[in-house]
Design a protein around this motif. Sequence first.
Motif, PDB file in Angstrom:
ATOM      1  N   GLU A  71       0.831  -1.206   0.000  1.00 38.75           N
ATOM      2  CA  GLU A  71       0.000   0.000   0.000  1.00 38.75           C
ATOM      3  C   GLU A  71       0.866   1.256   0.000  1.00 38.75           C
ATOM      4  O   GLU A  71       0.614   2.207  -0.752  1.00 38.75           O
ATOM      5  N   ALA A  72       1.910   1.268   0.838  1.00 42.58           N
ATOM      6  CA  ALA A  72       2.766   2.453   0.949  1.00 42.58           C
ATOM      7  C   ALA A  72       3.534   2.736  -0.333  1.00 42.58           C
ATOM      8  O   ALA A  72       3.759   3.897  -0.691  1.00 42.58           O
ATOM      9  N   ARG A  73       3.914   1.680  -1.038  1.00 42.06           N
ATOM     10  CA  ARG A  73       4.755   1.874  -2.215  1.00 42.06           C
ATOM     11  C   ARG A  73       3.962   2.054  -3.508  1.00 42.06           C
ATOM     12  O   ARG A  73       4.464   2.671  -4.449  1.00 42.06           O
ATOM     13  N   PHE A  74       2.727   1.556  -3.573  1.00 42.02           N
ATOM     14  CA  PHE A  74       2.003   1.554  -4.837  1.00 42.02           C
ATOM     15  C   PHE A  74       0.728   2.373  -4.858  1.00 42.02           C
ATOM     16  O   PHE A  74       0.169   2.592  -5.935  1.00 42.02           O
ATOM     17  N   LEU A  75       0.232   2.802  -3.716  1.00 39.18           N
ATOM     18  CA  LEU A  75      -1.019   3.547  -3.690  1.00 39.18           C
ATOM     19  C   LEU A  75      -0.784   4.954  -3.162  1.00 39.18           C
ATOM     20  O   LEU A  75       0.075   5.166  -2.304  1.00 39.18           O
TER      21      LEU A  75
ATOM     22  N   ALA B 155      12.581   7.588  -3.334  1.00 41.92           N
ATOM     23  CA  ALA B 155      12.564   7.117  -4.722  1.00 41.92           C
ATOM     24  C   ALA B 155      11.140   6.972  -5.226  1.00 41.92           C
ATOM     25  O   ALA B 155      10.839   7.291  -6.390  1.00 41.92           O
ATOM     26  N   VAL B 156      10.234   6.494  -4.358  1.00 41.47           N
ATOM     27  CA  VAL B 156       8.823   6.365  -4.735  1.00 41.47           C
ATOM     28  C   VAL B 156       8.235   7.738  -5.042  1.00 41.47           C
ATOM     29  O   VAL B 156       7.538   7.940  -6.040  1.00 41.47           O
ATOM     30  N   ALA B 157       8.528   8.709  -4.184  1.00 42.43           N
ATOM     31  CA  ALA B 157       8.025  10.063  -4.406  1.00 42.43           C
ATOM     32  C   ALA B 157       8.600  10.659  -5.697  1.00 42.43           C
ATOM     33  O   ALA B 157       7.912  11.359  -6.443  1.00 42.43           O
ATOM     34  N   LYS B 158       9.853  10.344  -5.989  1.00 36.68           N
ATOM     35  CA  LYS B 158      10.490  10.850  -7.201  1.00 36.68           C
ATOM     36  C   LYS B 158       9.818  10.306  -8.449  1.00 36.68           C
ATOM     37  O   LYS B 158       9.677  10.993  -9.463  1.00 36.68           O
ATOM     38  N   HIS B 159       9.381   9.032  -8.372  1.00 32.21           N
ATOM     39  CA  HIS B 159       8.714   8.432  -9.523  1.00 32.21           C
ATOM     40  C   HIS B 159       7.280   8.958  -9.679  1.00 32.21           C
ATOM     41  O   HIS B 159       6.628   8.679 -10.677  1.00 32.21           O
ATOM     42  N   GLY B 160       6.798   9.691  -8.654  1.00 37.20           N
ATOM     43  CA  GLY B 160       5.443  10.226  -8.738  1.00 37.20           C
ATOM     44  C   GLY B 160       4.418   9.131  -8.857  1.00 37.20           C
ATOM     45  O   GLY B 160       3.528   9.184  -9.708  1.00 37.20           O
ATOM     46  N   CYS B 161       4.527   8.127  -7.978  1.00 38.84           N
ATOM     47  CA  CYS B 161       3.690   6.938  -8.118  1.00 38.84           C
ATOM     48  C   CYS B 161       2.234   7.248  -7.770  1.00 38.84           C
ATOM     49  O   CYS B 161       1.891   7.421  -6.611  1.00 38.84           O
ATOM     50  N   LYS B 162       1.379   7.331  -8.791  1.00 40.18           N
ATOM     51  CA  LYS B 162      -0.048   7.557  -8.597  1.00 40.18           C
ATOM     52  C   LYS B 162      -0.853   6.291  -8.817  1.00 40.18           C
ATOM     53  O   LYS B 162      -2.008   6.206  -8.428  1.00 40.18           O
ATOM     54  N   ASP B 163      -0.271   5.323  -9.482  1.00 42.12           N
ATOM     55  CA  ASP B 163      -0.935   4.046  -9.712  1.00 42.12           C
ATOM     56  C   ASP B 163       0.149   3.017  -9.979  1.00 42.12           C
ATOM     57  O   ASP B 163       1.317   3.353 -10.160  1.00 42.12           O
ATOM     58  N   PRO B 164      -0.201   1.705  -9.981  1.00 42.02           N
ATOM     59  CA  PRO B 164       0.815   0.663 -10.096  1.00 42.02           C
ATOM     60  C   PRO B 164       1.590   0.654 -11.410  1.00 42.02           C
ATOM     61  O   PRO B 164       2.559  -0.086 -11.532  1.00 42.02           O
ATOM     62  N   SER B 165       1.216   1.452 -12.406  1.00 41.02           N
ATOM     63  CA  SER B 165       1.946   1.442 -13.676  1.00 41.02           C
ATOM     64  C   SER B 165       2.785   2.695 -13.863  1.00 41.02           C
ATOM     65  O   SER B 165       3.209   3.002 -14.969  1.00 41.02           O
TER      66      SER B 165
END
Length: 236
Positions: free
Chosen positions: A56-60, A183-193
């Motif tokens: 949840e923390a890394r992908f949502l 790193a997750v924040a840098k990728h701007g993770c808004k959804d699993p893709s």
Amino acid sequence: PRSNQNSSFSVSQRSSENSYRITRQASSPSMGEKELFNFDKWVCNVMVKVIQVVGEARFLPPLPISGETQKRHDFFLETRIIKEIEDDLQAWTERGFPAHPLVLFICADPASDMAPSPRVQPGHRQGPDKRYRVLEIWTIRYEPIPGQSARSREIKASVFVKQLVLLVRSVHSCLRMLPCHQAVAKHGCKDPSAGLKYRLSTSTQLLDTEEAADASHEYRFGHVDNPFGRIMVQVI
């Protein structure tokens, strides 16, 4: 190095039950089958919960998105569910527990637009560059204790459950302080893709397409004992 052929899980049919099913039988004549089953169930469920919390923390995104309904509320912590991870966890409970650990790889994928699934795509690397850069490797392991030693260990179930809750809370509270969070924040993770992938395995070995994580940073979250074994959580 190559991973074992069966180290990664494939999608399986999810059980209609809300709880995970454990089929291991009682191994100690001094302990009833039902009581041992309960200890096993708690062990399995806390290992699954740690993976759910990390997923949840890394992908949502931090705030729930519209129409998001799948949630699991156990260990006094509500967790939003990622279907692919849930399917893989169900496969592990049916085939891997308790002999094998749970190993969760979090990877950066610059070619994510080619594969919208959040899973790492198996296969051999093409060219000199590896597709996935491993950001984190989570290992949740249960080490059983031989039967004779287990009979001499007196650990109350209530104490054991309380320690499991604290273990889950420790993982949850530390996620934002780990290097991978930036790193997750840098990728701007808004959804699993959106640039991140995962792979759930029983081995810490890398695939041909994965680049090793920085092993200089290792974090351990202590361990929790029950009368029959020990649960340990660590992340690299």
